[in-house]
Design a protein around this motif. Structure first.
Motif, PDB file in Angstrom:
ATOM      1  N   ASP A   1       0.859  -1.182   0.000  1.00 33.26           N
ATOM      2  CA  ASP A   1       0.000   0.000   0.000  1.00 33.26           C
ATOM      3  C   ASP A   1       0.899   1.238   0.000  1.00 33.26           C
ATOM      4  O   ASP A   1       1.607   1.484   0.972  1.00 33.26           O
ATOM      5  CB  ASP A   1      -0.884  -0.044   1.257  1.00 33.26           C
TER       6      ASP A   1
ATOM      7  N   GLN B   1       0.595   5.313  -0.708  1.00 32.25           N
ATOM      8  CA  GLN B   1      -0.282   6.443  -0.958  1.00 32.25           C
ATOM      9  C   GLN B   1       0.494   7.745  -0.793  1.00 32.25           C
ATOM     10  O   GLN B   1       0.931   8.081   0.309  1.00 32.25           O
ATOM     11  CB  GLN B   1      -1.490   6.405  -0.008  1.00 32.25           C
TER      12      GLN B   1
ATOM     13  N   VAL C   1      -2.126  -1.316  -3.743  1.00 27.15           N
ATOM     14  CA  VAL C   1      -2.640   0.053  -3.834  1.00 27.15           C
ATOM     15  C   VAL C   1      -1.495   1.000  -4.188  1.00 27.15           C
ATOM     16  O   VAL C   1      -0.481   1.032  -3.483  1.00 27.15           O
ATOM     17  CB  VAL C   1      -3.279   0.497  -2.486  1.00 27.15           C
TER      18      VAL C   1
ATOM     19  N   ASP D   1      -1.511   5.029  -5.062  1.00 23.10           N
ATOM     20  CA  ASP D   1      -2.311   6.234  -5.203  1.00 23.10           C
ATOM     21  C   ASP D   1      -1.361   7.431  -5.216  1.00 23.10           C
ATOM     22  O   ASP D   1      -0.764   7.759  -4.195  1.00 23.10           O
ATOM     23  CB  ASP D   1      -3.296   6.335  -4.035  1.00 23.10           C
TER      24      ASP D   1
ATOM     25  N   ASN E   1      -4.874  -3.778  -7.261  1.00 21.41           N
ATOM     26  CA  ASN E   1      -6.318  -3.658  -7.460  1.00 21.41           C
ATOM     27  C   ASN E   1      -6.805  -2.220  -7.312  1.00 21.41           C
ATOM     28  O   ASN E   1      -7.980  -1.948  -7.474  1.00 21.41           O
ATOM     29  CB  ASN E   1      -7.104  -4.614  -6.536  1.00 21.41           C
ATOM     30  N   ASP E   2      -5.905  -1.274  -7.001  1.00 24.08           N
ATOM     31  CA  ASP E   2      -6.290   0.125  -6.859  1.00 24.08           C
ATOM     32  C   ASP E   2      -5.134   0.986  -7.363  1.00 24.08           C
ATOM     33  O   ASP E   2      -4.099   1.083  -6.708  1.00 24.08           O
ATOM     34  CB  ASP E   2      -6.607   0.424  -5.388  1.00 24.08           C
TER      35      ASP E   2
ATOM     36  N   ASP F   1      -4.428   4.838  -8.863  1.00 26.45           N
ATOM     37  CA  ASP F   1      -4.974   6.172  -9.079  1.00 26.45           C
ATOM     38  C   ASP F   1      -3.847   7.123  -9.464  1.00 26.45           C
ATOM     39  O   ASP F   1      -2.970   7.428  -8.656  1.00 26.45           O
ATOM     40  CB  ASP F   1      -5.685   6.665  -7.810  1.00 26.45           C
TER      41      ASP F   1
END
Length: 187
Positions: free
Chosen positions: A129, A131, A153, A155, A176-177, A179
């Protein structure tokens, strides 16, 4: 609190704490979890945090912290989760972040970070993850992010990133994410 030498877990989240994070927290050599999120804490991250060698979880989100992420963060090689979301932290993401080889979650979003995403992030092979959204990061996405095979993730929206989206992102099959909105990418 700095004299509680055997403390392993300190959670003071969701209060109305103000002022700075005390340097004396660096005395808590056995500390594994430090949660000070959702308060009104201000000032810089104390350099003494770099002596918390057993720390695995650092959560300081939703405060008014300023200044840069200190390079001593690279000393905390047992860190698994770092949440600094929604502060006013500025400056560059230090290259030393790449020394945190056990890191699974890195959330530096909603700050005032600038400069490039360091290529050393590609050393964080456990990361799932990442971000970095809503900062002022510039330059290109480093190809080394393609080495983060556990990443689910990513982002990085609402920055000032440019250039092409690296093909190496295609190797991140667990993603799966993703951005990438509100940047300056081109095809």
């Amino acid at each position: 609190l700095g004299s509680l030498k055997n403390l392993t877990y300190l959670k003071l989240s969701n209060n109305n704490l103000t002022g700075q994070i005390p340097e004396s927290l660096g005395n808590l050599k056995n500390l594994e979890t430090l949660h000070l999120d959702n308060n009104e804490l201000a000032g810089k991250l104390p350099l003494s945090l770099g002596s918390l060698k057993n720390l695995t979880y650092l959560k300081l989100s939703n405060n008014n912290l300023t200044g840069e992420i200190p390079t001593v963060i690279g000393n905390l090689i047992d860190l698994e989760k770092v949440y600094l979301t929604n502060n006013q932290i500025s400056g560059k993401i230090p290259n030393e972040i790449g020394q945190l080889i056990n890191l699974e979650k890195l959330r530096l979003n909603k700050n005032n970070l600038n400069g490039k995403i360091p290529s050393s992030i590609g050393n964080l092979l456990e990361l799932d993850d990442l971000q970095l959204d809503e900062n002022s990061l510039s330059g290109k996405i480093p190809n080394e992010i393609g080495r983060l095979i556990n990443l689910r993730v990513l982002d990085i929206d609402s920055n000032q990133l440019i250039g092409e989206i690296p093909v190496s992102l295609g190797k991140l099959t667990k993603m799966n994410d993703l951005d990438l909105n509100n940047n300056g990418f081109k095809d």
